[in-house]
Design a protein around this motif. Structure first.
Motif, PDB file in Angstrom:
ATOM      1  N   GLY A  69      -1.746  23.389  12.830  1.00  0.00           N
ATOM      2  CA  GLY A  69      -0.637  23.222  13.768  1.00  0.00           C
ATOM      3  C   GLY A  69       0.418  22.198  13.405  1.00  0.00           C
ATOM      4  N   GLN A  70       0.280  21.522  12.276  1.00  0.00           N
ATOM      5  CA  GLN A  70       1.264  20.513  11.873  1.00  0.00           C
ATOM      6  C   GLN A  70       1.760  20.837  10.467  1.00  0.00           C
ATOM      7  OE1 GLN A  70       1.827  18.730  14.882  1.00  0.00           O
ATOM      8  NE2 GLN A  70       1.712  16.839  13.703  1.00  0.00           N
ATOM      9  N   ASN A  71       3.060  20.636  10.231  1.00  0.00           N
ATOM     10  CA  ASN A  71       3.616  20.793   8.894  1.00  0.00           C
ATOM     11  C   ASN A  71       3.398  19.493   8.122  1.00  0.00           C
ATOM     12  OD1 ASN A  71       4.498  23.398   9.362  1.00  0.00           O
ATOM     13  ND2 ASN A  71       6.482  22.727  10.099  1.00  0.00           N
ATOM     14  N   LEU A  72       2.723  19.595   6.990  1.00  0.00           N
ATOM     15  CA  LEU A  72       2.349  18.420   6.210  1.00  0.00           C
ATOM     16  C   LEU A  72       3.527  17.811   5.463  1.00  0.00           C
ATOM     17  CD1 LEU A  72      -0.945  19.754   4.593  1.00  0.00           C
ATOM     18  CD2 LEU A  72      -0.679  18.446   6.701  1.00  0.00           C
ATOM     19  N   LYS A  73       3.457  16.511   5.269  1.00  0.00           N
ATOM     20  CA  LYS A  73       4.380  15.787   4.405  1.00  0.00           C
ATOM     21  C   LYS A  73       3.528  15.268   3.248  1.00  0.00           C
ATOM     22  CE  LYS A  73       7.557  14.206   8.043  1.00  0.00           C
ATOM     23  NZ  LYS A  73       7.959  15.504   8.336  1.00  0.00           N
ATOM     24  N   VAL A  74       3.789  15.783   2.044  1.00  0.00           N
ATOM     25  CA  VAL A  74       2.930  15.498   0.897  1.00  0.00           C
ATOM     26  C   VAL A  74       3.771  14.948  -0.249  1.00  0.00           C
ATOM     27  CG1 VAL A  74       1.266  16.488  -0.723  1.00  0.00           C
ATOM     28  CG2 VAL A  74       1.444  17.425   1.585  1.00  0.00           C
ATOM     29  N   ASN A  75       3.337  13.822  -0.827  1.00  0.00           N
ATOM     30  CA  ASN A  75       3.998  13.273  -2.002  1.00  0.00           C
ATOM     31  C   ASN A  75       3.037  12.373  -2.760  1.00  0.00           C
ATOM     32  OD1 ASN A  75       4.241  10.654  -0.651  1.00  0.00           O
ATOM     33  ND2 ASN A  75       5.883  11.615   0.508  1.00  0.00           N
ATOM     34  N   GLU A  76       3.476  11.934  -3.925  1.00  0.00           N
ATOM     35  CA  GLU A  76       2.642  11.038  -4.718  1.00  0.00           C
ATOM     36  C   GLU A  76       2.520   9.714  -3.974  1.00  0.00           C
ATOM     37  OE1 GLU A  76       2.346   9.064  -9.174  1.00  0.00           O
ATOM     38  OE2 GLU A  76       3.930  10.522  -8.745  1.00  0.00           O
ATOM     39  N   ALA A  77       1.295   9.223  -3.877  1.00  0.00           N
ATOM     40  CA  ALA A  77       1.056   7.958  -3.177  1.00  0.00           C
ATOM     41  C   ALA A  77       1.639   6.818  -3.997  1.00  0.00           C
ATOM     42  CB  ALA A  77      -0.431   7.753  -2.950  1.00  0.00           C
ATOM     43  N   ARG A  78       2.289   5.902  -3.303  1.00  0.00           N
ATOM     44  CA  ARG A  78       2.812   4.704  -3.956  1.00  0.00           C
ATOM     45  C   ARG A  78       1.748   3.624  -3.912  1.00  0.00           C
ATOM     46  NH1 ARG A  78       7.021   3.961  -0.035  1.00  0.00           N
ATOM     47  NH2 ARG A  78       7.112   6.118   0.531  1.00  0.00           N
ATOM     48  N   PRO A  79       1.692   2.768  -4.917  1.00  0.00           N
ATOM     49  CA  PRO A  79       0.714   1.673  -4.879  1.00  0.00           C
ATOM     50  C   PRO A  79       0.968   0.766  -3.690  1.00  0.00           C
ATOM     51  CG  PRO A  79       1.818   1.773  -7.016  1.00  0.00           C
ATOM     52  CD  PRO A  79       2.488   2.756  -6.128  1.00  0.00           C
ATOM     53  N   ARG A  80      -0.097   0.282  -3.121  1.00  0.00           N
ATOM     54  CA  ARG A  80       0.011  -0.613  -1.984  1.00  0.00           C
ATOM     55  C   ARG A  80       0.535  -1.971  -2.442  1.00  0.00           C
ATOM     56  NH1 ARG A  80      -5.017  -0.906   2.139  1.00  0.00           N
ATOM     57  NH2 ARG A  80      -4.502  -3.044   2.528  1.00  0.00           N
ATOM     58  N   PRO A  81       1.545  -2.497  -1.754  1.00  0.00           N
ATOM     59  CA  PRO A  81       2.021  -3.822  -2.148  1.00  0.00           C
ATOM     60  C   PRO A  81       0.945  -4.862  -1.862  1.00  0.00           C
ATOM     61  CG  PRO A  81       3.097  -3.130  -0.133  1.00  0.00           C
ATOM     62  CD  PRO A  81       2.263  -1.973  -0.608  1.00  0.00           C
ATOM     63  N   ASP A  82       0.861  -5.865  -2.705  1.00  0.00           N
ATOM     64  CA  ASP A  82      -0.137  -6.916  -2.496  1.00  0.00           C
ATOM     65  C   ASP A  82       0.389  -7.828  -1.407  1.00  0.00           C
ATOM     66  OD1 ASP A  82      -2.300  -8.543  -2.663  1.00  0.00           O
ATOM     67  OD2 ASP A  82      -1.743  -9.480  -4.554  1.00  0.00           O
ATOM     68  N   ALA A  83      -0.070  -7.606  -0.194  1.00  0.00           N
ATOM     69  CA  ALA A  83       0.437  -8.348   0.962  1.00  0.00           C
ATOM     70  C   ALA A  83      -0.544  -9.406   1.415  1.00  0.00           C
ATOM     71  CB  ALA A  83       0.738  -7.376   2.103  1.00  0.00           C
ATOM     72  N   ARG A  84      -1.331  -9.898   0.489  1.00  0.00           N
ATOM     73  CA  ARG A  84      -2.319 -10.904   0.864  1.00  0.00           C
ATOM     74  C   ARG A  84      -1.702 -12.292   0.818  1.00  0.00           C
ATOM     75  NH1 ARG A  84      -7.211  -9.275  -2.920  1.00  0.00           N
ATOM     76  NH2 ARG A  84      -6.923  -7.063  -2.711  1.00  0.00           N
ATOM     77  N   GLY A  85      -0.901 -12.592   1.804  1.00  0.00           N
ATOM     78  CA  GLY A  85      -0.301 -13.916   1.874  1.00  0.00           C
ATOM     79  C   GLY A  85      -1.316 -14.895   2.429  1.00  0.00           C
ATOM     80  N   GLY A  86      -1.003 -16.143   2.363  1.00  0.00           N
ATOM     81  CA  GLY A  86      -1.925 -17.145   2.866  1.00  0.00           C
ATOM     82  C   GLY A  86      -1.618 -17.530   4.290  1.00  0.00           C
ATOM     83  N   GLY A  87      -2.253 -16.925   5.234  1.00  0.00           N
ATOM     84  CA  GLY A  87      -2.120 -17.308   6.642  1.00  0.00           C
ATOM     85  C   GLY A  87      -0.707 -17.257   7.158  1.00  0.00           C
ATOM     86  N   GLY A  88      -0.516 -17.605   8.391  1.00  0.00           N
ATOM     87  CA  GLY A  88       0.801 -17.551   8.984  1.00  0.00           C
ATOM     88  C   GLY A  88       1.348 -18.914   9.341  1.00  0.00           C
ATOM     89  N   ARG A  89       0.725 -19.943   8.851  1.00  0.00           N
ATOM     90  CA  ARG A  89       1.162 -21.277   9.229  1.00  0.00           C
ATOM     91  C   ARG A  89       1.973 -21.919   8.114  1.00  0.00           C
ATOM     92  NH1 ARG A  89      -3.659 -23.607  12.799  1.00  0.00           N
ATOM     93  NH2 ARG A  89      -4.021 -21.651  13.814  1.00  0.00           N
ATOM     94  N   SER A  90       2.965 -22.655   8.534  1.00  0.00           N
ATOM     95  CA  SER A  90       3.709 -23.398   7.532  1.00  0.00           C
ATOM     96  C   SER A  90       2.952 -24.698   7.280  1.00  0.00           C
ATOM     97  CB  SER A  90       5.124 -23.673   8.020  1.00  0.00           C
ATOM     98  OG  SER A  90       5.090 -24.374   9.231  1.00  0.00           O
ATOM     99  N   GLY A  91       3.315 -25.363   6.205  1.00  0.00           N
ATOM    100  CA  GLY A  91       2.625 -26.591   5.832  1.00  0.00           C
ATOM    101  C   GLY A  91       2.653 -27.635   6.932  1.00  0.00           C
ATOM    102  N   GLY A  92       2.178 -28.768   6.642  1.00  0.00           N
ATOM    103  CA  GLY A  92       2.163 -29.835   7.632  1.00  0.00           C
ATOM    104  C   GLY A  92       0.751 -30.098   8.103  1.00  0.00           C
ATOM    105  N   ARG A  93       0.580 -31.254   8.654  1.00  0.00           N
ATOM    106  CA  ARG A  93      -0.754 -31.643   9.111  1.00  0.00           C
ATOM    107  C   ARG A  93      -0.952 -31.322  10.568  1.00  0.00           C
ATOM    108  NH1 ARG A  93      -1.621 -37.512   6.347  1.00  0.00           N
ATOM    109  NH2 ARG A  93      -1.259 -36.795   4.234  1.00  0.00           N
ATOM    110  N   ARG A  94      -2.178 -31.079  10.874  1.00  0.00           N
ATOM    111  CA  ARG A  94      -2.530 -30.864  12.294  1.00  0.00           C
ATOM    112  C   ARG A  94      -3.333 -32.072  12.737  1.00  0.00           C
ATOM    113  NH1 ARG A  94      -4.357 -25.202  14.073  1.00  0.00           N
ATOM    114  NH2 ARG A  94      -4.075 -26.363  15.960  1.00  0.00           N
ATOM    115  N   TRP A  95      -2.853 -32.765  13.704  1.00  0.00           N
ATOM    116  CA  TRP A  95      -3.527 -33.964  14.192  1.00  0.00           C
ATOM    117  C   TRP A  95      -4.267 -33.685  15.421  1.00  0.00           C
ATOM    118  CZ3 TRP A  95      -3.519 -37.736  10.707  1.00  0.00           C
ATOM    119  CH2 TRP A  95      -2.521 -37.722   9.743  1.00  0.00           C
TER     120      TRP A  95
END
Length: 95
Positions: A69-95
């Motif tokens: 029941g659905q028309n497919l969308k088919v293409n060559e898969a693109r490599p996944r970008p390496d989105a493994r960043g380090g957390g969402g916090r900016s530098g600085g100390r937490r007191w």
């Protein structure tokens, strides 16, 4: 070659996907991406075909075709970008 298959209906199974693409050649794997919490289909999946010529034929042959029941969308898969960043916090100390 890794192939992206989008616009999948919720009723399509891994086996349905494999069977549809096997008409074009050998399929190493066929998996539908599922939501990690609900386990339901996210509406897309991936098919791995070892022979590039067969994979290209499958892309051309399956793009726009109807599957459960659905028309497919088919293409060559693109490599996944390496989105493994380090957390969402900016530098600085937490007191």
């Amino acid at each position: 070659m890794n192939i992206f298959v989008g616009n999948l209906s919720s009723g399509v199974t891994d086996e349905d996907l494999r069977n549809a693409f096997e008409a074009f050649g050998q399929v190493s794997s066929a998996t539908i991406t599922k939501d990690k919490y609900s386990g339901e289909s996210r509406g897309f999946g991936f098919v791995e075909m070892p022979a590039k010529a067969e994979a290209l034929a499958a892309i051309n042959g399956m793009n726009g075709k109807e599957l459960k029941g659905q028309n497919l969308k088919v293409n060559e898969a693109r490599p996944r970008p390496d989105a493994r960043g380090g957390g969402g916090r900016s530098g600085g100390r937490r007191w």
